[in-house]
Design a protein around this motif. Structure first.
Motif, PDB file in Angstrom:
ATOM      1  N   HIS A 271       0.850  -1.187   0.000  1.00  0.00           N
ATOM      2  CA  HIS A 271       0.000   0.000   0.000  1.00  0.00           C
ATOM      3  C   HIS A 271       0.886   1.238   0.000  1.00  0.00           C
ATOM      4  O   HIS A 271       2.091   1.147   0.182  1.00  0.00           O
ATOM      5  CB  HIS A 271      -0.948   0.012   1.208  1.00  0.00           C
ATOM      6  CG  HIS A 271      -0.263   0.279   2.506  1.00  0.00           C
ATOM      7  ND1 HIS A 271       0.301  -0.724   3.263  1.00  0.00           N
ATOM      8  CD2 HIS A 271      -0.033   1.436   3.184  1.00  0.00           C
ATOM      9  CE1 HIS A 271       0.851  -0.199   4.347  1.00  0.00           C
ATOM     10  NE2 HIS A 271       0.656   1.118   4.324  1.00  0.00           N
TER      11      HIS A 271
ATOM     12  N   THR B 136       0.918   5.220   1.760  1.00  0.00           N
ATOM     13  CA  THR B 136       0.297   6.135   2.708  1.00  0.00           C
ATOM     14  C   THR B 136       0.615   7.552   2.259  1.00  0.00           C
ATOM     15  O   THR B 136       1.777   7.893   2.040  1.00  0.00           O
ATOM     16  CB  THR B 136       0.824   5.907   4.138  1.00  0.00           C
ATOM     17  OG1 THR B 136       0.476   4.580   4.542  1.00  0.00           O
ATOM     18  CG2 THR B 136       0.234   6.910   5.116  1.00  0.00           C
TER      19      THR B 136
ATOM     20  N   ARG C 144      -9.860  11.975  -0.127  1.00  0.00           N
ATOM     21  CA  ARG C 144     -10.680  10.755  -0.180  1.00  0.00           C
ATOM     22  C   ARG C 144     -11.656  10.828  -1.343  1.00  0.00           C
ATOM     23  O   ARG C 144     -11.764   9.905  -2.156  1.00  0.00           O
ATOM     24  CB  ARG C 144     -11.446  10.553   1.125  1.00  0.00           C
ATOM     25  CG  ARG C 144     -12.368   9.331   1.086  1.00  0.00           C
ATOM     26  CD  ARG C 144     -13.361   9.327   2.252  1.00  0.00           C
ATOM     27  NE  ARG C 144     -14.102  10.564   2.394  1.00  0.00           N
ATOM     28  CZ  ARG C 144     -15.167  10.907   1.671  1.00  0.00           C
ATOM     29  NH1 ARG C 144     -15.633  10.099   0.742  1.00  0.00           N
ATOM     30  NH2 ARG C 144     -15.761  12.059   1.872  1.00  0.00           N
TER      31      ARG C 144
ATOM     32  N   ARG D 140     -10.780   0.509   8.807  1.00  0.00           N
ATOM     33  CA  ARG D 140      -9.484   1.025   9.243  1.00  0.00           C
ATOM     34  C   ARG D 140      -9.424   0.825  10.745  1.00  0.00           C
ATOM     35  O   ARG D 140     -10.383   1.161  11.450  1.00  0.00           O
ATOM     36  CB  ARG D 140      -9.370   2.509   8.901  1.00  0.00           C
ATOM     37  CG  ARG D 140      -8.084   3.165   9.353  1.00  0.00           C
ATOM     38  CD  ARG D 140      -8.089   4.640   8.906  1.00  0.00           C
ATOM     39  NE  ARG D 140      -6.904   5.332   9.344  1.00  0.00           N
ATOM     40  CZ  ARG D 140      -6.804   6.023  10.474  1.00  0.00           C
ATOM     41  NH1 ARG D 140      -7.831   6.138  11.296  1.00  0.00           N
ATOM     42  NH2 ARG D 140      -5.677   6.620  10.779  1.00  0.00           N
TER      43      ARG D 140
ATOM     44  N   GLY E  66      -8.013   9.393   9.633  1.00  0.00           N
ATOM     45  CA  GLY E  66      -7.519   8.961   8.345  1.00  0.00           C
ATOM     46  C   GLY E  66      -8.502   8.035   7.672  1.00  0.00           C
ATOM     47  O   GLY E  66      -9.600   7.784   8.175  1.00  0.00           O
ATOM     48  N   TYR E  67      -8.097   7.536   6.515  1.00  0.00           N
ATOM     49  CA  TYR E  67      -8.911   6.597   5.742  1.00  0.00           C
ATOM     50  C   TYR E  67      -8.017   5.517   5.162  1.00  0.00           C
ATOM     51  O   TYR E  67      -6.853   5.769   4.833  1.00  0.00           O
ATOM     52  CB  TYR E  67      -9.602   7.309   4.565  1.00  0.00           C
ATOM     53  CG  TYR E  67     -10.691   8.244   4.977  1.00  0.00           C
ATOM     54  CD1 TYR E  67     -11.950   7.767   5.337  1.00  0.00           C
ATOM     55  CD2 TYR E  67     -10.474   9.618   4.996  1.00  0.00           C
ATOM     56  CE1 TYR E  67     -12.957   8.627   5.714  1.00  0.00           C
ATOM     57  CE2 TYR E  67     -11.482  10.487   5.370  1.00  0.00           C
ATOM     58  CZ  TYR E  67     -12.717   9.985   5.728  1.00  0.00           C
ATOM     59  OH  TYR E  67     -13.717  10.854   6.109  1.00  0.00           O
ATOM     60  N   TRP E  68      -8.592   4.337   4.993  1.00  0.00           N
ATOM     61  CA  TRP E  68      -8.008   3.299   4.160  1.00  0.00           C
ATOM     62  C   TRP E  68      -8.937   3.175   2.963  1.00  0.00           C
ATOM     63  O   TRP E  68     -10.144   2.944   3.116  1.00  0.00           O
ATOM     64  CB  TRP E  68      -7.912   1.971   4.901  1.00  0.00           C
ATOM     65  CG  TRP E  68      -6.753   1.889   5.854  1.00  0.00           C
ATOM     66  CD1 TRP E  68      -5.929   2.902   6.261  1.00  0.00           C
ATOM     67  CD2 TRP E  68      -6.301   0.718   6.525  1.00  0.00           C
ATOM     68  NE1 TRP E  68      -5.004   2.440   7.150  1.00  0.00           N
ATOM     69  CE2 TRP E  68      -5.203   1.087   7.325  1.00  0.00           C
ATOM     70  CE3 TRP E  68      -6.723  -0.605   6.544  1.00  0.00           C
ATOM     71  CZ2 TRP E  68      -4.518   0.180   8.117  1.00  0.00           C
ATOM     72  CZ3 TRP E  68      -6.039  -1.511   7.331  1.00  0.00           C
ATOM     73  CH2 TRP E  68      -4.934  -1.120   8.107  1.00  0.00           C
TER      74      TRP E  68
ATOM     75  N   TYR F 287      -9.945   1.256  -0.456  1.00  0.00           N
ATOM     76  CA  TYR F 287      -9.849  -0.106  -0.979  1.00  0.00           C
ATOM     77  C   TYR F 287     -10.074  -0.159  -2.482  1.00  0.00           C
ATOM     78  O   TYR F 287     -10.921   0.551  -3.028  1.00  0.00           O
ATOM     79  CB  TYR F 287     -10.902  -0.989  -0.305  1.00  0.00           C
ATOM     80  CG  TYR F 287     -10.574  -1.360   1.114  1.00  0.00           C
ATOM     81  CD1 TYR F 287     -10.251  -2.668   1.441  1.00  0.00           C
ATOM     82  CD2 TYR F 287     -10.584  -0.413   2.140  1.00  0.00           C
ATOM     83  CE1 TYR F 287      -9.955  -3.035   2.756  1.00  0.00           C
ATOM     84  CE2 TYR F 287     -10.289  -0.761   3.442  1.00  0.00           C
ATOM     85  CZ  TYR F 287      -9.976  -2.073   3.743  1.00  0.00           C
ATOM     86  OH  TYR F 287      -9.676  -2.423   5.036  1.00  0.00           O
TER      87      TYR F 287
ATOM     88  N   PRO G  29      -6.832  -2.683   0.932  1.00  0.00           N
ATOM     89  CA  PRO G  29      -6.615  -1.280   1.286  1.00  0.00           C
ATOM     90  C   PRO G  29      -5.303  -0.763   0.687  1.00  0.00           C
ATOM     91  O   PRO G  29      -4.242  -0.870   1.287  1.00  0.00           O
ATOM     92  CB  PRO G  29      -6.564  -1.305   2.813  1.00  0.00           C
ATOM     93  CG  PRO G  29      -6.028  -2.668   3.138  1.00  0.00           C
ATOM     94  CD  PRO G  29      -6.552  -3.585   2.055  1.00  0.00           C
TER      95      PRO G  29
ATOM     96  N   HIS H 164      -3.658   4.590   1.916  1.00  0.00           N
ATOM     97  CA  HIS H 164      -3.961   5.046   3.270  1.00  0.00           C
ATOM     98  C   HIS H 164      -3.776   6.559   3.278  1.00  0.00           C
ATOM     99  O   HIS H 164      -2.769   7.068   2.772  1.00  0.00           O
ATOM    100  CB  HIS H 164      -3.008   4.425   4.285  1.00  0.00           C
ATOM    101  CG  HIS H 164      -3.098   2.935   4.362  1.00  0.00           C
ATOM    102  ND1 HIS H 164      -2.362   2.215   5.295  1.00  0.00           N
ATOM    103  CD2 HIS H 164      -3.815   2.023   3.668  1.00  0.00           C
ATOM    104  CE1 HIS H 164      -2.633   0.932   5.151  1.00  0.00           C
ATOM    105  NE2 HIS H 164      -3.500   0.784   4.166  1.00  0.00           N
TER     106      HIS H 164
ATOM    107  N   ILE I 299      -3.575   9.973   5.732  1.00  0.00           N
ATOM    108  CA  ILE I 299      -3.413  10.468   7.090  1.00  0.00           C
ATOM    109  C   ILE I 299      -3.181  11.972   7.033  1.00  0.00           C
ATOM    110  O   ILE I 299      -2.792  12.513   5.996  1.00  0.00           O
ATOM    111  CB  ILE I 299      -2.259   9.762   7.839  1.00  0.00           C
ATOM    112  CG1 ILE I 299      -0.920   9.971   7.130  1.00  0.00           C
ATOM    113  CG2 ILE I 299      -2.570   8.269   8.009  1.00  0.00           C
ATOM    114  CD1 ILE I 299       0.276   9.396   7.885  1.00  0.00           C
TER     115      ILE I 299
END
Length: 127
Positions: free
Chosen positions: A4, A6, A16, A30, A37-39, A41, A46, A49, A51
């Protein structure tokens, strides 16, 4: 294999929404970290990421990731999506690799490279 990426952003909600609209990623589970934050997909994984991060001026002397690449399908469909969203992008043909690429920036300035291996250039479509 990359698991992934970040990304730090000063605009969690806008970033997002960008990835959801452009790449079709979806916010999902998450863990309950002590920071927001968000993950996001894709295909059940995921892959992005998000933050919080401060809005800092660019500094070419600071180490950073230059861009993030995504392997996608449906080159022409993505071009149509970007045009419908009014997003600026540039393209690159790499026939020796059997690839076409699109480059665009998120609204916060992160460079994305969209790689397409499953298509050949349409001679009617400008690059």
């Amino acid at each position: 294999m990359l698991h992934h990426v970040t990304l730090r952003t000063h605009d969690l909600e806008g970033t997002r929404a960008f990835f959801e609209a452009v790449l079709g990623l979806e916010a999902g589970y998450r863990p309950a970290f002590a920071f927001p934050g968000y993950w996001l997909y894709g295909n059940g994984e995921p892959v992005v990421h998000l933050i919080p991060g401060a809005k800092l001026p660019p500094d070419v002397n600071r180490e950073s990731i230059d861009h993030v690449g995504f392997l996608l399908s449906e080159h022409d469909g993505m071009r149509a999506r970007l045009e419908a969203l009014g997003m600026a992008y540039s393209s690159m043909e790499l026939p020796e690799l059997g690839e076409r690429r699109l480059f665009l920036r998120t609204h916060t300035g992160i460079l994305l490279e969209l790689v397409f291996k499953d298509t050949v250039a349409d001679p009617e479509q400008p690059t």
